[in-house]
Design an enzyme around this catalytic site. Structure first.
Site, PDB file in Angstrom:
ATOM      1  N   ASN A  30       7.514  -6.566  13.523  1.00 15.95           N
ATOM      2  CA  ASN A  30       6.860  -5.309  13.146  1.00 15.95           C
ATOM      3  C   ASN A  30       5.395  -5.328  13.548  1.00 15.95           C
ATOM      4  O   ASN A  30       4.956  -6.155  14.342  1.00 15.95           O
ATOM      5  CB  ASN A  30       6.998  -5.097  11.637  1.00 15.95           C
ATOM      6  CG  ASN A  30       6.232  -6.147  10.852  1.00 15.95           C
ATOM      7  OD1 ASN A  30       6.300  -7.326  11.180  1.00 15.95           O
ATOM      8  ND2 ASN A  30       5.502  -5.741   9.835  1.00 15.95           N
ATOM      9  N   GLU A  79       5.587 -10.101  10.461  1.00 15.10           N
ATOM     10  CA  GLU A  79       6.273 -10.841   9.405  1.00 15.10           C
ATOM     11  C   GLU A  79       7.701 -10.355   9.161  1.00 15.10           C
ATOM     12  O   GLU A  79       8.458 -11.017   8.437  1.00 15.10           O
ATOM     13  CB  GLU A  79       5.476 -10.779   8.087  1.00 15.10           C
ATOM     14  CG  GLU A  79       5.661  -9.524   7.260  1.00 15.10           C
ATOM     15  CD  GLU A  79       4.763  -8.376   7.686  1.00 15.10           C
ATOM     16  OE1 GLU A  79       4.578  -7.429   6.909  1.00 15.10           O
ATOM     17  OE2 GLU A  79       4.237  -8.440   8.815  1.00 15.10           O
ATOM     18  N   CYS A 106       2.851  -6.303  11.913  1.00 18.52           N
ATOM     19  CA  CYS A 106       2.085  -7.473  11.458  1.00 18.52           C
ATOM     20  C   CYS A 106       2.843  -8.778  11.640  1.00 18.52           C
ATOM     21  O   CYS A 106       2.433  -9.812  11.106  1.00 18.52           O
ATOM     22  CB  CYS A 106       1.684  -7.300   9.995  1.00 18.52           C
ATOM     23  SG  CYS A 106       0.802  -5.767   9.666  1.00 18.52           S
ATOM     24  N   GLY A 120       3.895   1.312   9.065  1.00 23.24           N
ATOM     25  CA  GLY A 120       3.493   0.557  10.250  1.00 23.24           C
ATOM     26  C   GLY A 120       4.708   0.332  11.130  1.00 23.24           C
ATOM     27  O   GLY A 120       5.805   0.076  10.640  1.00 23.24           O
ATOM     28  N   SER A 141       6.889  -0.156   3.889  1.00 22.74           N
ATOM     29  CA  SER A 141       5.719  -0.591   4.643  1.00 22.74           C
ATOM     30  C   SER A 141       5.956  -0.627   6.141  1.00 22.74           C
ATOM     31  O   SER A 141       5.072  -0.294   6.928  1.00 22.74           O
ATOM     32  CB  SER A 141       5.299  -1.989   4.184  1.00 22.74           C
ATOM     33  OG  SER A 141       5.068  -2.017   2.806  1.00 22.74           O
ATOM     34  N   ALA A 155      -4.202  -7.451   3.190  1.00 24.09           N
ATOM     35  CA  ALA A 155      -5.654  -7.311   3.244  1.00 24.09           C
ATOM     36  C   ALA A 155      -6.198  -6.388   2.163  1.00 24.09           C
ATOM     37  O   ALA A 155      -7.249  -6.660   1.591  1.00 24.09           O
ATOM     38  CB  ALA A 155      -6.075  -6.810   4.622  1.00 24.09           C
ATOM     39  N   THR A 156      -5.511  -5.293   1.871  1.00 21.27           N
ATOM     40  CA  THR A 156      -6.017  -4.375   0.863  1.00 21.27           C
ATOM     41  C   THR A 156      -5.574  -4.752  -0.535  1.00 21.27           C
ATOM     42  O   THR A 156      -6.372  -4.741  -1.468  1.00 21.27           O
ATOM     43  CB  THR A 156      -5.581  -2.931   1.183  1.00 21.27           C
ATOM     44  OG1 THR A 156      -6.099  -2.561   2.457  1.00 21.27           O
ATOM     45  CG2 THR A 156      -6.118  -1.977   0.139  1.00 21.27           C
ATOM     46  N   ILE A 157      -4.291  -5.080  -0.708  1.00 30.81           N
ATOM     47  CA  ILE A 157      -3.848  -5.369  -2.070  1.00 30.81           C
ATOM     48  C   ILE A 157      -4.474  -6.659  -2.602  1.00 30.81           C
ATOM     49  O   ILE A 157      -4.662  -6.809  -3.815  1.00 30.81           O
ATOM     50  CB  ILE A 157      -2.309  -5.401  -2.190  1.00 30.81           C
ATOM     51  CG1 ILE A 157      -1.678  -6.507  -1.336  1.00 30.81           C
ATOM     52  CG2 ILE A 157      -1.731  -4.039  -1.856  1.00 30.81           C
ATOM     53  CD1 ILE A 157      -0.189  -6.681  -1.576  1.00 30.81           C
ATOM     54  N   THR A 212       0.793  -1.225   0.000  1.00 29.17           N
ATOM     55  CA  THR A 212       0.000   0.000   0.000  1.00 29.17           C
ATOM     56  C   THR A 212       0.829   1.282   0.000  1.00 29.17           C
ATOM     57  O   THR A 212       0.545   2.184  -0.792  1.00 29.17           O
ATOM     58  CB  THR A 212      -0.987  -0.027   1.189  1.00 29.17           C
ATOM     59  OG1 THR A 212      -2.084  -0.883   0.856  1.00 29.17           O
ATOM     60  CG2 THR A 212      -1.529   1.367   1.491  1.00 29.17           C
TER      61      THR A 212
END
Length: 966
Positions: free
Chosen positions: A586, A590, A588, A402, A373, A774-776, A358
């Site tokens: 981070n 990963e 999320c 993030g 990101s 989730a968005t991409i 994103t």
């Protein structure tokens, strides 16, 4: 008058003061069934509801007082539902208002009143249909509708062009089996009125089409194409400086001309990097593929429209292919043949073979190209360091980053402060400041700031840390908006296994524990335990390891936090352990990169779409190799063109050059391959697909090293020693004193690649990480990341509104077996999108389309473990548990540790209540039909989006304000 009668006549509702728009705005209006328009008057809704309740419950004084409060609340809910989205227009059909009244009554459990209301509406609908049929027989003219007119911006009226409307709808439905242009037009005409504005006319067919998505998933594509027509009108008109419009067919010949005007407009409005104007624009324009505008689903396209496409004062001028070319040019700025590379990047993005993250999509090709990101920091144990870290959070968050913060170095509660000879209040008060900073500095006004705080399990404040997300206790020691995660050493898990004791320390007395891992950590930890036993430590506490572990799991279940992440696998398998320590993951979970006082870790993400790389029932390795190599080049380019908000991020990124290539569409790929998630073959496919991505990502990085040179800190890394991700498992085996229980077989020629890595070197210190996407994934129209299907029919909520999501693979299978009908749709709603309790669905389809809560999460862990052996970073792994218990959670997370996982993400657990059941046949989206507001405990754990329902916390599967979910 009966309740239903009064409600049905309430055709002139008005906005309450709280919901009213500024006086400069036009008033809301209601379209009556005969096509006339009336002012919107919410008091009529209140009157109708009041009479309804009194008709059913009586009109005693006590009942009247109770009804007044209920009606006030319900009226507010109905008005909010109707007006919550400004782009839904400023008019509502009377049926829409009644739909919302019906839904509000059902949601609030006033079933007797709702039943009377539903039955009356059905009776009145039959009467109207009978009357219309009778009148039609008497005179065809009786059913005629007066010619409608459209109001222009200057207030003039012109005949409504019904021919173009029909043509646009027909074009939107072209090639979509099961989609009816007639059905869309019928619903569209129901919402037209004399004097309708151009914007409302553009929205009418979109809203009409989206109401039909639950009947066939292809209506989502038709809805997207209708929104595309609205976007074309906006973009062409803004660039031309006068009203313009074009159909998709007409754009085939106009896209190149439009693109030249788009670049000029973007540069003039200081939105595009002027360097893009120096590309060979004619060559780029000739490479655009207008037909790719048609591949979007509505959810993905509406998200792009709302949040990604460039605009001038709210008017979008960026069409989809221009958007992808803008991103491609932004990533090709420093290439030698930059047009050639931009076209290659464009083809990868616009085909949905690969999608950048994103921030890259937001900012590539703009004048402030912050494309990364994720950012990881470590917080020092002094006021300067603490508040510098908080300031850094603000600067990094401003441009859509993030954040993951390691707080372990900050001394604990009661620790000595040498400078003042006082006692520390611990880490919690500073976490509260960090939490509030994340809220104050949102991400460029596009989404809420998001941060995750990490703390090691031996920190003296760990017990208070576990309570941070609770809704009880001293609110000054709570962080309701911050994510939290446990950074768990292997030694703690071993103590849990043997039911041993665990000692807590303040880091100012044990400063080296922060940087130690594996056997070195265990030895030093035992040394400090000996000192504590002799009374030589100032701040310390002993607990039973199992008790602390149980409390960690209890808080995870009750609040969704802190997540469970494992320090030693992250470090022992890190390629960069020669030059630093991984102190946290981070936002999320990963990313696993080193941090220090001088380096803020940065990762640049993108994901391969697995669905596009299946051919003839198997993985197309040749196609995947091409995609991954081009994607690695794009991600490496991010490092060079990136805008860095703080110098420590630039230092780290250019020294180590990490990227994180992930994947999405895993569940869709399993559906196509006819593999249930819960089977050995699916686990093997997870292994095969990740091995291939890993192989070609590493190979691509070697190719870039040959062309551009090794990353500066390569020497001494695991790469330089020929230790690839699969080989690094042995380092964890050695530290634990026992092998990880994991299949270590491989399919590709790793020995040849190992020799290339050692001889040529690597361009990137890290190559892979699986983000949530989730968005991409919405943009590409595929399932998120490695997630199992949430439900087969539900409403997804994000910042663009509510969207009906139907599993298209399931619908095709049910149609083939003659099972897709209104009854099946109703059953899917009733059974929360699952098939297991629908008797007429065959067992093979129940297994293939089992949803997340119907799958034992041990299968998710096993698949993740097989991926993890190929990944040099980690993966965002959500775990689902339908009927949680302490025993199940204990077994699940011990299983994750034993399988060698580096991190886990959200625990999603279902509560005693169910998905709201739709009572409406053709409502959707922003008017909230099939609600997917699932009562969970909690599903996402975001306090800001949590509501109370029957004593359980409720949180949507996708928190629309959460960066992690978007």
């Amino acid at each position: 008058m009966s309740l239903a009668t009064e409600a049905a006549r309430a055709e002139r509702p008005s906005l309450p003061a709280a919901a009213a728009m500024p006086s400069s705005e036009p008033a809301y209006q209601v379209i009556r069934r005969n096509g006339s328009v009336s002012p919107f008057d919410s008091s009529k809704i209140a009157v109708a509801l009041t009479k309804a309740f009194l008709a059913v419950e009586g009109n005693s004084a006590a009942a009247s007082r109770r009804v007044h409060d209920i009606v006030t609340e319900l009226t507010d809910q109905i008005v909010a539902s109707l007006t919550r989205r400004s782009d839904a227009g400023r008019t509502f059909h009377i049926e829409d208002i009644q739909d919302q009244a019906e839904l509000a009554l059902m949601r609030s459990a006033h079933h007797k009143v709702a039943r009377a209301y539903v039955l009356y509406r059905e009776e009145r609908a039959r009467e109207r249909a009978k009357a219309q049929e009778s009148n039609a027989k008497k005179s065809n003219a009786a059913a005629a509708t007066p010619a409608l007119r459209m109001k222009s911006v200057d207030g003039s009226m012109a005949p409504l062009d019904t021919r173009r409307l029909a043509a646009v709808v027909e074009e939107a439905c072209a090639g979509l089996e099961g989609v009816s242009a007639e059905a869309i037009l019928t619903e569209t005409h129901r919402n037209l009125y004399d004097g309708i504005s151009a914007d409302e006319l553009a929205l009418a067919p979109i809203l009409a089409a989206r109401t039909l998505v639950e009947t066939d998933p292809d209506y989502a594509k038709a809805s997207a194409r209708l929104l595309l027509d609205k976007l074309r009108r906006e973009a062409l008109s803004l660039i031309a400086g006068r009203p313009e419009q074009a159909t998709q067919a007409e754009m085939t010949g106009r896209y190149a001309e439009y693109f030249l005007g788009y670049v000029q407009t973007g540069i003039e409005n200081e939105l595009l990097d002027p360097e893009i104007g120096r590309f060979d624009l004619d060559r780029l324009a000739a490479a655009l593929k207008p037909e790719r505008d048609l591949q979007f689903d509505y959810l993905g396209f509406q998200t792009l429209y709302d949040r990604y496409f460039l605009h001038v004062r709210g008017t979008r001028f960026e069409l989809p292919q221009a958007f992808f070319m803008r991103v491609a040019c932004g990533l090709a700025l420093r290439e030698i043949d930059r047009e050639d590379k931009a076209i290659a990047f464009y083809n990868l993005l616009s085909s949905f073979d690969f999608m950048a993250s994103t921030p890259t999509l937001f900012n590539a090709g703009t004048q402030r190209a912050q494309l990364s990101s994720c950012f990881l920091t470590t917080v020092a144990d002094d006021l300067d360091g603490i508040f510098k870290a908080i300031k850094d959070n603000a600067l990094l968050s401003k441009y859509a980053g993030g954040l993951g913060n390691d707080w372990t170095r900050v001394r604990g509660l009661g620790a000595h402060i040498k400078g003042t000879n006082g006692e520390s209040q611990g880490v919690v008060p500073f976490l509260k400041v960090a939490n509030d900073t994340a809220i104050a500095v949102n991400q460029g006004g596009k989404r809420k700031g998001a941060v995750c705080a990490y703390l090691e399990t031996w920190h003296i404040d760990i017990e208070e840390f576990l309570d941070l997300r609770k809704n009880t206790g001293d609110d000054r020691r709570r962080t309701h908006d911050m994510n939290t995660a446990n950074w768990v050493p292997d030694l703690f898990m071993q103590r849990v296994e043997e039911d041993g004791v665990w000692t807590l320390f303040s880091p100012n007395e044990t400063p080296d524990l922060h940087d130690l891992t594996g056997k070195a950590f265990a030895e030093r930890y035992a040394h400090y335990e000996g000192k504590a036993a002799r009374g030589e430590m100032r701040v310390t506490k002993q607990v039973r390891a199992v008790d602390l572990w149980r409390r960690m799991l209890t808080m995870l279940f009750e609040t969704g936090h802190p997540w469970i992440t494992f320090k030693d696998p992250c470090n022992l398998r890190s390629p960069q352990q020669h030059c630093g320590v991984v102190h946290s993951s981070n936002l999320c979970t990963e990313i696993t990169l080193n941090t220090s006082n001088t380096e803020v870790a940065v990762c640049n993400l993108g994901s391969v779409n697995l669905v596009n790389h299946l051919h003839d029932g198997k993985l197309d390795h040749a196609h995947l190799a091409r995609t991954v190599k081009t994607a690695m080049r794009m991600l490496d380019n991010v490092l060079n063109v990136n805008f860095y908000t703080i110098p420590e991020a630039r230092t780290s990124n250019l020294r180590h050059r990490p990227v994180g290539l992930g994947l999405m569409g895993f569940q869709d790929a399993l559906n196509i391959l006819r593999l249930p998630y819960a089977c050995d073959e699916a686990v093997s496919f997870a292994d095969e697909s990740m091995e291939a991505i890993s192989y070609w990502a590493i190979s691509g990085s070697v190719d870039l090293a040959a062309e551009r040179g090794r990353y500066p800190s390569y020497q001494g890394s695991l790469w330089s020693k020929g230790i690839l991700p699969l080989d690094s498992l042995a380092l964890v085996d050695e530290a634990r004193g026992a092998p990880i229980d994991l299949d270590r077989s491989s399919r590709l020629d790793w020995e040849a690649l190992r020799q290339r890595v050692m001889t040529v070197g690597m361009r990137n210190s890290n190559c892979m990480a699986i983000a949530p996407t989730a968005t991409i994934s919405n943009i590409c129209g595929v399932s998120q990341s490695i997630e199992p299907a949430y439900q087969n029919l539900y409403v997804k909520s994000n910042m663009s509104g509510d969207f009906t999501v139907v599993n298209a693979h399931l619908v095709r299978d049910l149609k083939a077996r003659g099972l897709w009908d209104e009854v099946m749709i109703s059953d899917l709603k009733y059974f929360d999108g699952g098939l297991s309790r629908i008797d007429r669905v065959p067992d093979d389809l129940k297994a293939l389309y089992a949803t997340a809560f119907e799958i034992d999460s041990a299968w998710l862990i096993d698949a993740a473990a097989r991926r993890q052996k190929w990944i040099d970073q980690a993966q965002s792994l959500n775990l689902y548990i339908a009927d949680p218990s302490g025993k199940k959670l204990d077994a699940l997370y011990r299983h994750a540790w034993k399988r060698g996982l580096k991190t886990t993400y959200y625990l999603r657990s279902r509560s005693a209540t169910h998905v709201e059941k739709s009572t409406l046949k053709v409502t959707d989206g922003k008017l909230n039909a099939v609600s997917a507001s699932v009562s969970t405990a909690p599903l996402n754990g975001h306090a800001a989006s949590v509501a109370e329902s029957d004593g359980w916390k409720a949180c949507r599967i996708d928190d629309p304000t959460c960066e992690a979910c978007q």
